[in-house]
Design an enzyme around this catalytic site. Sequence first.
Site, PDB file in Angstrom:
ATOM      1  N   SER A 200       0.827  -1.193   0.000  1.00 31.76           N
ATOM      2  CA  SER A 200       0.000   0.000   0.000  1.00 31.76           C
ATOM      3  C   SER A 200       0.872   1.258   0.000  1.00 31.76           C
ATOM      4  O   SER A 200       1.783   1.379   0.816  1.00 31.76           O
ATOM      5  CB  SER A 200      -0.905  -0.022   1.221  1.00 31.76           C
ATOM      6  OG  SER A 200      -1.711   1.110   1.197  1.00 31.76           O
ATOM      7  N   GLY A 201       0.602   2.146  -0.903  1.00 35.11           N
ATOM      8  CA  GLY A 201       1.351   3.400  -0.963  1.00 35.11           C
ATOM      9  C   GLY A 201       2.603   3.323  -1.812  1.00 35.11           C
ATOM     10  O   GLY A 201       3.373   4.267  -1.901  1.00 35.11           O
TER      11      GLY A 201
ATOM     12  N   THR B  95      -1.537   2.589  -7.935  1.00 37.75           N
ATOM     13  CA  THR B  95      -2.645   3.315  -8.553  1.00 37.75           C
ATOM     14  C   THR B  95      -2.102   4.401  -9.483  1.00 37.75           C
ATOM     15  O   THR B  95      -2.595   4.596 -10.595  1.00 37.75           O
ATOM     16  CB  THR B  95      -3.552   3.914  -7.462  1.00 37.75           C
ATOM     17  OG1 THR B  95      -3.999   2.850  -6.641  1.00 37.75           O
ATOM     18  CG2 THR B  95      -4.736   4.610  -8.075  1.00 37.75           C
TER      19      THR B  95
ATOM     20  N   SER C 169      -5.393   5.795  -0.517  1.00 34.37           N
ATOM     21  CA  SER C 169      -5.266   4.342  -0.613  1.00 34.37           C
ATOM     22  C   SER C 169      -6.522   3.750  -1.250  1.00 34.37           C
ATOM     23  O   SER C 169      -7.644   4.101  -0.889  1.00 34.37           O
ATOM     24  CB  SER C 169      -5.052   3.781   0.789  1.00 34.37           C
ATOM     25  OG  SER C 169      -4.960   2.388   0.714  1.00 34.37           O
ATOM     26  N   SER C 170      -6.302   2.863  -2.225  1.00 38.43           N
ATOM     27  CA  SER C 170      -7.449   2.219  -2.870  1.00 38.43           C
ATOM     28  C   SER C 170      -7.989   1.189  -1.897  1.00 38.43           C
ATOM     29  O   SER C 170      -7.279   0.281  -1.487  1.00 38.43           O
ATOM     30  CB  SER C 170      -7.017   1.518  -4.147  1.00 38.43           C
ATOM     31  OG  SER C 170      -6.062   2.295  -4.820  1.00 38.43           O
TER      32      SER C 170
HETATM   33  N1  LIG Z   1       5.270   7.929  -9.997  1.00 37.18           N
HETATM   34  C1  LIG Z   1       4.997   8.722  -8.962  1.00 37.18           C
HETATM   35  N2  LIG Z   1       5.413   9.988  -8.969  1.00 37.18           N
HETATM   36  C2  LIG Z   1       5.143  10.798  -7.936  1.00 37.18           C
HETATM   37  N3  LIG Z   1       4.460  10.429  -6.849  1.00 37.18           N
HETATM   38  C3  LIG Z   1       4.008   9.168  -6.764  1.00 37.18           C
HETATM   39  C4  LIG Z   1       4.250   8.257  -7.839  1.00 37.18           C
HETATM   40  N4  LIG Z   1       3.695   7.100  -7.496  1.00 37.18           N
HETATM   41  C5  LIG Z   1       3.125   7.291  -6.275  1.00 37.18           C
HETATM   42  N5  LIG Z   1       3.306   8.528  -5.836  1.00 37.18           N
HETATM   43  C6  LIG Z   1       2.867   9.113  -4.555  1.00 37.18           C
HETATM   44  O1  LIG Z   1       2.549   8.073  -3.690  1.00 37.18           O
HETATM   45  C7  LIG Z   1       1.191   8.111  -3.284  1.00 37.18           C
HETATM   46  C8  LIG Z   1       0.622   6.726  -3.200  1.00 37.18           C
HETATM   47  O2  LIG Z   1       0.562   6.160  -4.467  1.00 37.18           O
HETATM   48  P1  LIG Z   1      -0.586   5.139  -4.864  1.00 37.18           P
HETATM   49  O3  LIG Z   1      -0.406   4.878  -6.283  1.00 37.18           O
HETATM   50  O4  LIG Z   1      -1.884   5.633  -4.414  1.00 37.18           O
HETATM   51  O5  LIG Z   1      -0.181   3.891  -4.035  1.00 37.18           O
HETATM   52  P2  LIG Z   1      -0.855   2.468  -4.050  1.00 37.18           P
HETATM   53  O6  LIG Z   1      -1.922   2.481  -5.047  1.00 37.18           O
HETATM   54  O7  LIG Z   1       0.255   1.541  -4.374  1.00 37.18           O
HETATM   55  O8  LIG Z   1      -1.343   2.273  -2.690  1.00 37.18           O
HETATM   56  C9  LIG Z   1       0.497   8.931  -4.330  1.00 37.18           C
HETATM   57  O9  LIG Z   1      -0.604   9.581  -3.787  1.00 37.18           O
HETATM   58  C10 LIG Z   1       1.600   9.897  -4.719  1.00 37.18           C
HETATM   59  O10 LIG Z   1       1.634  10.965  -3.824  1.00 37.18           O
HETATM   60 MG   LIG Z   2      -3.894   2.202  -4.803  1.00 38.23          MG
END
Ligand SMILES: Nc1ncnc2c1ncn2[C@@H]1O[C@H](COP(=O)(O)OP(=O)(O)O)[C@@H](O)[C@H]1O
Ligand SMILES: [Mg+2]
Length: 1044
Positions: free
Chosen positions: A127-128, A132, A180-181
Site C-alpha cells: 500500500s502506498g 494506482t 489508498s485504494s
Molecule cells: N510515480 C509517482 N510519482 C510521484 N508520486 C508518486 C508516484 N507514485 C506514487 N506517488 C505518490 O505516492 C502516493 C501513493 O501512491 P498510490 O499509487 O496511491 O499507491 P498504491 O496504489 O500503491 O497504494 C500517491 O498519492 C503519490 O503521492
Molecule cells: Mg492504490
Amino acid sequence: MTEVLLNVLINAQTLDKGLLDMEGALTARDRVGIQDFVLLDETTEVAFISNLKKRFSKDLIYTYIGTLLVSVNPYKELDIYNKKQMDVYMGVNFFELPPHIYALADNAYHTMLTEFSNHFILISGESGAGKTEASKKILQYYAVSCPSTNLLNTVRDKMLMSNPVLEAFGNAKTLKNDNSSRFGKYMDIQFNRQGDAVGGHILNYLLEKSRVVHQNHGERNFHIFYQLVEGGSDDLLQQLGLERNCQQYNYLTQGECAIVASINDKNDWKSVKNALQVIDFDEVNTNHLFEVVASVLHLGNVQFDTDNKGHVLLNNNTELNWVSNLLGVDAHSLQEGFTFRKIEAKTDQVLSPFTIDHAIYARDALAKAIYGQTFTWLVNRINESMENKDASQKTVIGLLDIYGFEVFYVNSFEQFCINYCNEKLQQLFIQLTLKNEQDEYEAEGIEWEPVQFFNNKIICDLVEEKHTGIISILDEECLRPGDTTDLTFLERLEEKMGNHPHFVTHKLADKMTRKTLERGDFRLLHYAGEVTYCVVGFLDKNNDLLYRNIKDLMCQSKNAIVRECFSIMDLDNRRRPETVATQFKSSLVKLTDMLTAKEAWYIRCLKSNESKKSGQFDEALIRHQVKYLGLMEHLRVRRAGFAYRRKYEVFLKRYKPLCPATWPHWTGPPADGVEVLAQHLGYLPDEYKMGRTKIFIRHPRTLYATEDAYEKCKHDLATKLQAKYKGYKAKEEFQKQKEAATKIETCWRGVQARKEREKRAWAVKVIKKFIKGYLTRGQAKTTDNSEYLQFVRQSYLNRLKDNLPKTVLDKTSWLTPPPVLTETSEMLRKLHYRLMVRKYVRGITPQRKAQLQLKIITSSIFKGKKDNYPQSVPQPFVDTRISDQDINMRVLQMIRNEQIKYSVPVIKYDRNGFKPRPRQLILTQTAAYLVEEAKIKQRVLYASLKGISVSNLTDGIIVFHITCEDPKQKGDLAMQCDHLFEFLTKLSAIAKKENVIKVVQSSIKIQIQAGKESAVDFSTGQEPMVYKAKNGHLMVVATRTRPR
Ligand SMILES: Nc1ncnc2c1ncn2[C@@H]1O[C@H](COP(=O)(O)OP(=O)(O)O)[C@@H](O)[C@H]1O
Ligand SMILES: [Mg+2]
C-alpha cells in the site's frame, strides 16, 4: 518462511520479450547505475539495492529486470509524464531508451497489435508504493498515444474520468497512503485491430465497507463524504440536510483527521462532479447518488438509548427522518427496523426488541450495505458508459491495480483478504514466469540449472484450501449453529492448523513469539512478511448480515439506486448467501484464470520510505520489499543459466559485422553463421550454448565484450555506410535530375516543334494568300486580294514615310506607287510638296523674300529667252555693286536730292566708233546716271527710256532706247554690264520698266543721234569679243552656252 528448492527452469516468456533489445540497455549501462539489473555484474542484494539507490538519488525511479519494471515511489512530482516523453517512447523498442513505465505500456501495446493477443499488466507492491499512480500513467499513455477519432475520444475520456469518481468512492486516507485504494480494480482496455482504444470494462473487488462506519486513528472514511461536505453547494447541503462541518458526523471523525493538508476535498469535489458528467450521469442519478452518501452520514448520527428493560430506544428522530427522507422509505418502518428484529416463525411474524448493540449493528450494517451496493452500482454504470457494443473482435490490455500487501497495528478481516489476494497474485507471477522459463529451455533443448526460489503456494493453500483452509474454517464457523464467536473461530483454527509453518497463535507460539501475540490474535507468515490478525469482527464481517426487515424496506426505496441494488441482492439471497471470504476467493480464482489466459507484464512498485517523504531512501524498508517481492530470485532466475539469449537471425544480424566470414552477408543457415561468429569472437565453450533457434550466453561480460567490439566497429561501419549512402544519394539525385532534364528537354522540344509547325502552317497560309492576292491584285477588292492589297498599301506607305523627298527641288525621288495607290500617292505628293513649300516659305527672311521677288521679275523677263539666264539664277543679287564711298563726292553732291538705289560699273560704247569707256551707272528714283569720275556724262530720265534691248546670247550688252525729241540729246546708249540680270531687274523694279525690256535675236538697232542709226550685231564664237565691224555696227561675239 520456507525456502523451497525448485527446479527452476531459467528464464521466462517475459524475459524473451525483454531480451529483444537488451543491446540498447547495454549501450546505456554507463549512465547512472545500471538500467537493467540483468546486466549487473554481481547478483547480490547489496549490489541490487545500491544500484536502486544510486538511480533513486538521481530521480531515476524506474529500473528493469528484463521486461519487469521496478518502480520506486519518489513521493514528488517528476517531469517525466508529459506528452513529449510519451512521444519519445511511442513505438520505440523496449531497451533503446531509459526505463520508463511508458516503455512497458508501449511494448505491451505493440506486442498486442502485432500478435493480436491479450495482455495484462500486473502492478503490485504494498500500500502506498505507487500502484494506482502507475495504472493511471498507463491509462493516460494509451489515451494520448493511441490513434483517435472523435467517437473514440469520448470512450477515452470516460475511461480517464472513471478514475476520479471511483477514487472518490473507493479510496481513503490510510496510515500508509493518503489516497489508498480500498477496493481491487481490474480494468480491461479494449482495442480494435487498428489499435484504437474502443471500450473499457472494470471489475471491482471487495470494497472495504467497514471503513464506512469505522476508521482507525489517523485514517479517514472514503473521500466522497468529505468532498460532499466541503465542496457541495449550500443549496445541495441544505437539500440533503447536511452542515458544512465534518466534525458533525460520527462516521467522519473516528480517525480524528477529517481535514488533512495533503487532500483538497473542495477541488476534488469539482473534479468528481465534472467526471460524473463525462461518464453520462444525468441529474436524477447524480442526485440519488448524493442522497445515498448523505443518508450514510445521517445514519451515523442516529443515536440510541435503552429503557429500563434494556431495550433500545431512539432518542432523536430528526436524523432518522433525514435518512427516511433521503432514501425514500417509511420513517416508522425504518425505526422499527433499527429497534426490533422480525422473527419469522412459520406463518407468524414476531417482533423481538433489540439491545443497543443490536441496534447499532443494524444501523451500521445498513450504512455499509447501501454504500457498498451503491459502489457496485457505480461501477456497473461506468461500465455501461464505456461499453463497446461493436461485435468485432478485440484485444485487451488489462490493468490490475489491486490493494497492496498491508500490515497495520491492528489487522482485521479486510487485511486478511487483501493479503490473501497478494499471495494469489504472487503465486500467479511465480507460475507464469517459471512455467515459461521451463518451456523455453525445453523448447530450445538447453540444460537448465536449479535456482532457489520461494514458492508461496503453501500460504495460498493455508488460506484457501477446501475444508482445511482458513476461509473454509471461517465459513464453517459462520454457518455452524450454536454460539459461535470470533474466539471459537480462533480455536478451530488452532485445532486445524496446529503445526503449519506459516501459522501461529498465542497458544501455539514458542515463548519468544508468544510475547508478541495477544490471545485473540493469529499470525500468518506471508510471503511478504508476518502479519498478526485480530480475530475480532471476523465472523460478522464474513457474514455481512443485514436484517431481513431492513432489507425488505430498502427494496421499496424511492431512491432508484437503493431500490435497484437491494432488489438484486434480494434475488441473490433467495439462495443460501455466500460468505464474503468465499465470494472473494472465487472472484480471485476467476481473476487468476482470466489472467493466465493472457500475456503478463509486471510492474513492481516499491515504497521508498514510510513517511511519504521525497528523497528518502529507507534501505531497510526497500530491502524488505525487494525480498518479499522476490525480485532477487527473479533476477537470479534470469541470470542463473544464461544472462542473454537471442534468436540466431537477430544475433547474426546485429553482430555479423564483427566477422569477415559473416559480413556483409551470411548465406548459410543462421545457426551456422552464429557459430562461426562465436568462434571468431573467441567465445569459450562453456560461455555459450547453441539452442534450437537461439544462442544462449552465460555471462554478461561476454556480451559486453561483444557489444563493445560492435560499438567500435559500428562507427567504422557507419562512416562507410554513410559514404556509400551519400554516394548513392548523390547518384540517385543526379539520375533524377538527369531524367528530369531529359524530360523537360523533350517536352520543350515538343513545344518548340509544335510552335514551329504552327508557324510554318501559318506561313504557308499567309504566303498562299499573298500569292493569290498578288495574282489578283489588279482586280477589284475581293477576299483573296484584300489582305494583299492592304499589305501593299501599308508597305508602300511605310516605305514612303521613310523615303519622302527632303527638298522642294527634289522632284525625282518620290516613290512609284503601286497601281492601287496611284491616286493617293499623287495626292500625298502634292500635299507633301505643299507642305515643304509652306515650310520653306515660312522659313525665309524678308531680305531673301525681297531678293526672290526680284528673281521672279528676272525670271519673267529672261527665262527661256537669254542664254546665260540659267547661270544667273543661283547668283544672289546684291544691294549695289558700287558703294557710295566709291562714287565721286561731286556726283553725289549733284544728285543729292535723289536717293541712290543701285550702282553698277558698266562699259559704255561711244556712239562714234563704239569705243569702250568704263563708267559708273547710278540708278536713283527717277533717273539713271552715267558717271565718269566727277562728271555726270548722261542723265536718262526713266520717263524718256522707251525701251531696253538685250541679246538672246550670253553677252552682257544692254541697249537703252531713249526718246530723242531733242536733237541735242544724246541717242541710244549701248553698254556692257557684267551684272546684266541684276542691273536690269533692279532697274525694272525701280522704274517699272519690266515691259520695255526686249530680248532680241542677232541684232539691235540703235539711234546714235536723231536720224542716225546703227546696230549691234550678235553672233556666237569661241571667245567673247566686242568690236566695231566693217559695216560700222558694233559686233558682239558671245560664247556659246554650254549645254546644261
Ligand atoms: N510515480 C509517482 N510519482 C510521484 N508520486 C508518486 C508516484 N507514485 C506514487 N506517488 C505518490 O505516492 C502516493 C501513493 O501512491 P498510490 O499509487 O496511491 O499507491 P498504491 O496504489 O500503491 O497504494 C500517491 O498519492 C503519490 O503521492
Ligand atoms: Mg492504490
